[in-house]
Write a protein that holds these residues in place. Structure first.
Motif, PDB file in Angstrom:
ATOM      1  N   GLN A 216      -1.360   6.518 -12.879  1.00 54.96           N
ATOM      2  CA  GLN A 216      -2.336   6.637 -11.981  1.00 54.96           C
ATOM      3  C   GLN A 216      -3.734   6.652 -11.270  1.00 54.96           C
ATOM      4  O   GLN A 216      -3.480   5.658  -9.790  1.00 54.96           O
ATOM      5  CB  GLN A 216      -2.222   7.903 -11.515  1.00 54.96           C
ATOM      6  N   GLN A 217      -4.087   6.290 -12.380  1.00 53.45           N
ATOM      7  CA  GLN A 217      -5.473   5.791 -11.538  1.00 53.45           C
ATOM      8  C   GLN A 217      -5.122   3.920 -12.051  1.00 53.45           C
ATOM      9  O   GLN A 217      -6.170   3.704 -10.587  1.00 53.45           O
ATOM     10  CB  GLN A 217      -6.707   5.963 -13.105  1.00 53.45           C
ATOM     11  N   LYS A 218      -4.674   3.746 -12.091  1.00 50.21           N
ATOM     12  CA  LYS A 218      -4.522   2.447 -11.763  1.00 50.21           C
ATOM     13  C   LYS A 218      -3.764   2.118 -10.434  1.00 50.21           C
ATOM     14  O   LYS A 218      -4.648   1.083 -10.014  1.00 50.21           O
ATOM     15  CB  LYS A 218      -2.999   1.239 -12.713  1.00 50.21           C
ATOM     16  N   TYR A 219      -2.946   2.879 -10.205  1.00 47.86           N
ATOM     17  CA  TYR A 219      -2.503   2.448  -8.525  1.00 47.86           C
ATOM     18  C   TYR A 219      -3.287   3.118  -7.740  1.00 47.86           C
ATOM     19  O   TYR A 219      -3.512   2.249  -6.625  1.00 47.86           O
ATOM     20  CB  TYR A 219      -0.874   3.141  -8.557  1.00 47.86           C
ATOM     21  N   GLN A 220      -4.245   3.787  -8.054  1.00 47.57           N
ATOM     22  CA  GLN A 220      -5.629   4.461  -7.069  1.00 47.57           C
ATOM     23  C   GLN A 220      -6.386   3.358  -6.736  1.00 47.57           C
ATOM     24  O   GLN A 220      -6.519   3.359  -5.282  1.00 47.57           O
ATOM     25  CB  GLN A 220      -5.656   6.027  -7.508  1.00 47.57           C
ATOM     26  N   LYS A 221      -6.655   2.552  -7.698  1.00 37.46           N
ATOM     27  CA  LYS A 221      -7.563   1.506  -7.572  1.00 37.46           C
ATOM     28  C   LYS A 221      -7.158   0.494  -6.248  1.00 37.46           C
ATOM     29  O   LYS A 221      -8.365  -0.035  -5.651  1.00 37.46           O
ATOM     30  CB  LYS A 221      -7.921   0.675  -8.953  1.00 37.46           C
ATOM     31  N   GLN A 222      -5.405   0.724  -6.428  1.00 39.18           N
ATOM     32  CA  GLN A 222      -5.118  -0.201  -5.705  1.00 39.18           C
ATOM     33  C   GLN A 222      -5.282  -0.018  -4.438  1.00 39.18           C
ATOM     34  O   GLN A 222      -4.995  -0.938  -3.362  1.00 39.18           O
ATOM     35  CB  GLN A 222      -3.467  -1.006  -5.679  1.00 39.18           C
ATOM     36  N   LEU A 223      -5.558   1.078  -4.169  1.00 40.45           N
ATOM     37  CA  LEU A 223      -5.912   1.882  -2.769  1.00 40.45           C
ATOM     38  C   LEU A 223      -7.041   1.574  -2.155  1.00 40.45           C
ATOM     39  O   LEU A 223      -7.383   1.358  -0.571  1.00 40.45           O
ATOM     40  CB  LEU A 223      -4.895   2.831  -3.047  1.00 40.45           C
ATOM     41  N   GLN A 224      -7.890   1.281  -2.801  1.00 37.92           N
ATOM     42  CA  GLN A 224      -9.782   1.248  -2.624  1.00 37.92           C
ATOM     43  C   GLN A 224      -9.938  -0.106  -1.806  1.00 37.92           C
ATOM     44  O   GLN A 224      -8.672  -1.205  -2.375  1.00 37.92           O
ATOM     45  CB  GLN A 224     -10.140   1.091  -4.129  1.00 37.92           C
TER      46      GLN A 224
ATOM     47  N   ARG B 124       1.003  -0.946   0.103  1.00 42.60           N
ATOM     48  CA  ARG B 124       0.236   0.280  -0.063  1.00 42.60           C
ATOM     49  C   ARG B 124       1.042   1.511  -0.058  1.00 42.60           C
ATOM     50  O   ARG B 124       0.313   2.021  -0.588  1.00 42.60           O
ATOM     51  CB  ARG B 124      -1.027  -0.012   1.745  1.00 42.60           C
ATOM     52  N   GLU B 125       2.071   0.913   0.855  1.00 44.43           N
ATOM     53  CA  GLU B 125       2.811   2.300   0.668  1.00 44.43           C
ATOM     54  C   GLU B 125       3.627   2.519  -0.832  1.00 44.43           C
ATOM     55  O   GLU B 125       3.420   3.778  -1.331  1.00 44.43           O
ATOM     56  CB  GLU B 125       4.100   1.625   1.510  1.00 44.43           C
ATOM     57  N   TYR B 126       4.375   0.972  -1.382  1.00 40.46           N
ATOM     58  CA  TYR B 126       4.148   1.855  -2.667  1.00 40.46           C
ATOM     59  C   TYR B 126       3.370   1.979  -3.588  1.00 40.46           C
ATOM     60  O   TYR B 126       3.435   2.859  -4.473  1.00 40.46           O
ATOM     61  CB  TYR B 126       4.459   0.676  -3.136  1.00 40.46           C
ATOM     62  N   PHE B 127       2.112   1.578  -3.188  1.00 39.68           N
ATOM     63  CA  PHE B 127       0.902   2.431  -4.298  1.00 39.68           C
ATOM     64  C   PHE B 127       0.275   3.862  -4.250  1.00 39.68           C
ATOM     65  O   PHE B 127       0.040   4.434  -4.752  1.00 39.68           O
ATOM     66  CB  PHE B 127      -0.446   1.671  -3.995  1.00 39.68           C
ATOM     67  N   LYS B 128       0.952   4.378  -2.744  1.00 35.94           N
ATOM     68  CA  LYS B 128       0.532   5.750  -2.464  1.00 35.94           C
ATOM     69  C   LYS B 128       1.722   6.122  -2.803  1.00 35.94           C
ATOM     70  O   LYS B 128       1.166   7.318  -3.474  1.00 35.94           O
ATOM     71  CB  LYS B 128       0.832   5.442  -1.033  1.00 35.94           C
ATOM     72  N   TYR B 129       2.977   6.062  -2.856  1.00 37.54           N
ATOM     73  CA  TYR B 129       3.818   6.615  -3.354  1.00 37.54           C
ATOM     74  C   TYR B 129       4.017   6.913  -5.161  1.00 37.54           C
ATOM     75  O   TYR B 129       3.833   7.760  -5.465  1.00 37.54           O
ATOM     76  CB  TYR B 129       5.246   6.207  -3.444  1.00 37.54           C
ATOM     77  N   MET B 130       3.744   5.651  -6.011  1.00 37.40           N
ATOM     78  CA  MET B 130       3.469   5.610  -6.873  1.00 37.40           C
ATOM     79  C   MET B 130       2.269   6.597  -7.767  1.00 37.40           C
ATOM     80  O   MET B 130       1.997   7.183  -8.552  1.00 37.40           O
ATOM     81  CB  MET B 130       3.157   4.661  -8.046  1.00 37.40           C
ATOM     82  N   VAL B 131       1.189   6.467  -6.786  1.00 40.58           N
ATOM     83  CA  VAL B 131      -0.118   8.057  -6.683  1.00 40.58           C
ATOM     84  C   VAL B 131       1.149   9.314  -7.008  1.00 40.58           C
ATOM     85  O   VAL B 131       1.020   9.752  -8.120  1.00 40.58           O
ATOM     86  CB  VAL B 131      -0.940   7.158  -5.847  1.00 40.58           C
ATOM     87  N   HIS B 132       1.484   9.350  -6.092  1.00 39.89           N
ATOM     88  CA  HIS B 132       2.096  10.586  -5.881  1.00 39.89           C
ATOM     89  C   HIS B 132       3.266  10.365  -7.116  1.00 39.89           C
ATOM     90  O   HIS B 132       3.300  12.424  -7.760  1.00 39.89           O
ATOM     91  CB  HIS B 132       2.874  10.768  -4.915  1.00 39.89           C
ATOM     92  N   PHE B 133       3.640   9.591  -7.729  1.00 41.32           N
ATOM     93  CA  PHE B 133       4.910   9.762  -8.589  1.00 41.32           C
ATOM     94  C   PHE B 133       4.430  10.782  -9.855  1.00 41.32           C
ATOM     95  O   PHE B 133       4.683  11.857 -10.417  1.00 41.32           O
ATOM     96  CB  PHE B 133       5.497   8.396  -8.491  1.00 41.32           C
ATOM     97  N   TYR B 134       3.306  10.047 -10.111  1.00 41.83           N
ATOM     98  CA  TYR B 134       2.118   9.867 -11.718  1.00 41.83           C
ATOM     99  C   TYR B 134       1.748  11.774 -11.653  1.00 41.83           C
ATOM    100  O   TYR B 134       1.710  12.439 -12.267  1.00 41.83           O
ATOM    101  CB  TYR B 134       1.648   9.265 -11.944  1.00 41.83           C
ATOM    102  N   GLY B 135       1.485  11.797 -10.336  1.00 39.38           N
ATOM    103  CA  GLY B 135       0.406  13.195  -9.908  1.00 39.38           C
ATOM    104  C   GLY B 135       1.916  14.453 -11.106  1.00 39.38           C
ATOM    105  O   GLY B 135       1.256  15.088 -10.705  1.00 39.38           O
ATOM    106  N   LYS B 136       2.897  14.117  -9.884  1.00 38.64           N
ATOM    107  CA  LYS B 136       4.235  15.490 -10.286  1.00 38.64           C
ATOM    108  C   LYS B 136       5.020  15.236 -11.991  1.00 38.64           C
ATOM    109  O   LYS B 136       4.682  15.856 -12.220  1.00 38.64           O
ATOM    110  CB  LYS B 136       5.264  14.934  -9.092  1.00 38.64           C
ATOM    111  N   ARG B 137       4.188  14.273 -12.498  1.00 39.29           N
ATOM    112  CA  ARG B 137       4.573  13.745 -13.510  1.00 39.29           C
ATOM    113  C   ARG B 137       3.437  14.478 -14.112  1.00 39.29           C
ATOM    114  O   ARG B 137       4.099  15.298 -15.936  1.00 39.29           O
ATOM    115  CB  ARG B 137       5.058  12.474 -14.302  1.00 39.29           C
ATOM    116  N   ILE B 138       2.529  14.641 -14.092  1.00 41.74           N
ATOM    117  CA  ILE B 138       1.104  14.835 -14.802  1.00 41.74           C
ATOM    118  C   ILE B 138       1.388  16.663 -14.640  1.00 41.74           C
ATOM    119  O   ILE B 138       1.025  16.900 -15.757  1.00 41.74           O
ATOM    120  CB  ILE B 138       0.109  14.302 -14.116  1.00 41.74           C
TER     121      ILE B 138
END
Length: 271
Positions: free
Chosen positions: A263-271, A178-192
């Motif tokens: 980002q959406q893919k990793y966000q779904k993993q957190l749901q 989950r920490e990995y998924f959270k970071y990847m959401v953050h990571f792709y947010g910065k890229r966007i």
């Protein structure tokens, strides 16, 4: 020459020698200080330590500091790292050494290095001294840590802004994922955000180039000979620049779409 004039000459010589010695000592001191800073604190880091989202090299890999957390006991820290273009050989797994200082007299700290995914690692460090601002980390294979990657090439990782964690034990595999998924959401947010800025920059440049092109074409009506030839070349150059900016805008828009889907893919993993 009189004794008086001889005395003046000797005093002038002594003063010149003293000035030279002071200058030489000053130069040596500056050079030594610069060498010490370069030796103790390698490139891509600062004295305060690498901060979140900053990258550094260890061995053949570029690591990005993905954040730190402090456990409830206040002496155990968790550091997360994202690995770009993982070059790690699965037959030669990497591990980490941690010290309180980069030099040999720094205190070695017990640690555990966990691979969460192909491109994400977690480092659990115990018995961290109170008021420790940074942890000096070395990441590499067993051979590298005992040879090529010495503590002098370690990276200071800032822990001053570590978030508080309620637990006192190593998180489960599920929690680390989950920490990995959270970071990847953050990571792709910065890229966007970065790609959107590229679109804005391209839009601004396109407006400027179109206005320039209009003026250049208008100049052709009143020019003759070499002036007209020069303006035609400028028009060709402006058209080329305009095409480059339009292509950059198109690529940035496509990258926004790709990053948003990720980002959406990793966000779904957190749901």
């Amino acid at each position: 020459m009189s004794a008086f004039s001889s005395s003046i000459t000797m005093r002038s010589k002594n003063r010149a020698e003293k000035k030279f010695i002071y200058l030489l000592v000053g130069i040596i001191t500056v050079v030594a200080a610069a060498f010490a800073v370069a030796f103790l604190f390698p490139k891509n880091s600062t004295v305060d330590g690498v901060k979140i989202d900053q990258s550094f090299m260890q061995g053949d890999n570029q690591f990005t500091f993905a954040g730190a957390s402090k456990y409830a006991n206040k002496t155990t820290y968790q550091l997360n790292f994202y690995v770009k273009d993982n070059q790690i050989n699965p037959l030669e797994p990497i591990k980490a050494n941690v010290r309180t200082r980069s030099s040999g007299n720094g205190q070695a700290l017990p640690s555990k290095f966990v691979q969460v995914s192909e491109d994400f690692y977690t480092l659990i460090v115990k018995h961290v001294p109170e008021k420790q601002a940074a942890l000096f980390v070395n990441i590499g294979t067993k051979k590298q840590l005992n040879g090529g990657i010495s503590m002098s090439s370690s990276q200071p990782i800032s822990i001053t802004k570590a978030t508080s964690s309620p637990g006192n034990v190593t998180p489960s595999d599920h929690q680390l994922e989950r920490e990995y998924f959270k970071y990847m959401v953050h990571f792709y947010g910065k890229r966007i955000t970065a790609y959107r800025q590229k679109v804005k920059t391209a839009d601004k440049n396109i407006v400027t180039l179109k206005a320039t092109l209009k003026k250049q074409k208008g100049s052709l009506n009143v020019q003759t000979g070499s002036q007209k030839t020069a303006t035609k070349q400028k028009i060709a150059d402006t058209k080329s620049s305009l095409k480059t900016q339009q292509t950059a805008r198109k690529n940035a828009k496509a990258s926004i779409k790709t990053a948003t889907l990720a980002q959406q893919k990793y966000q779904k993993q957190l749901q």
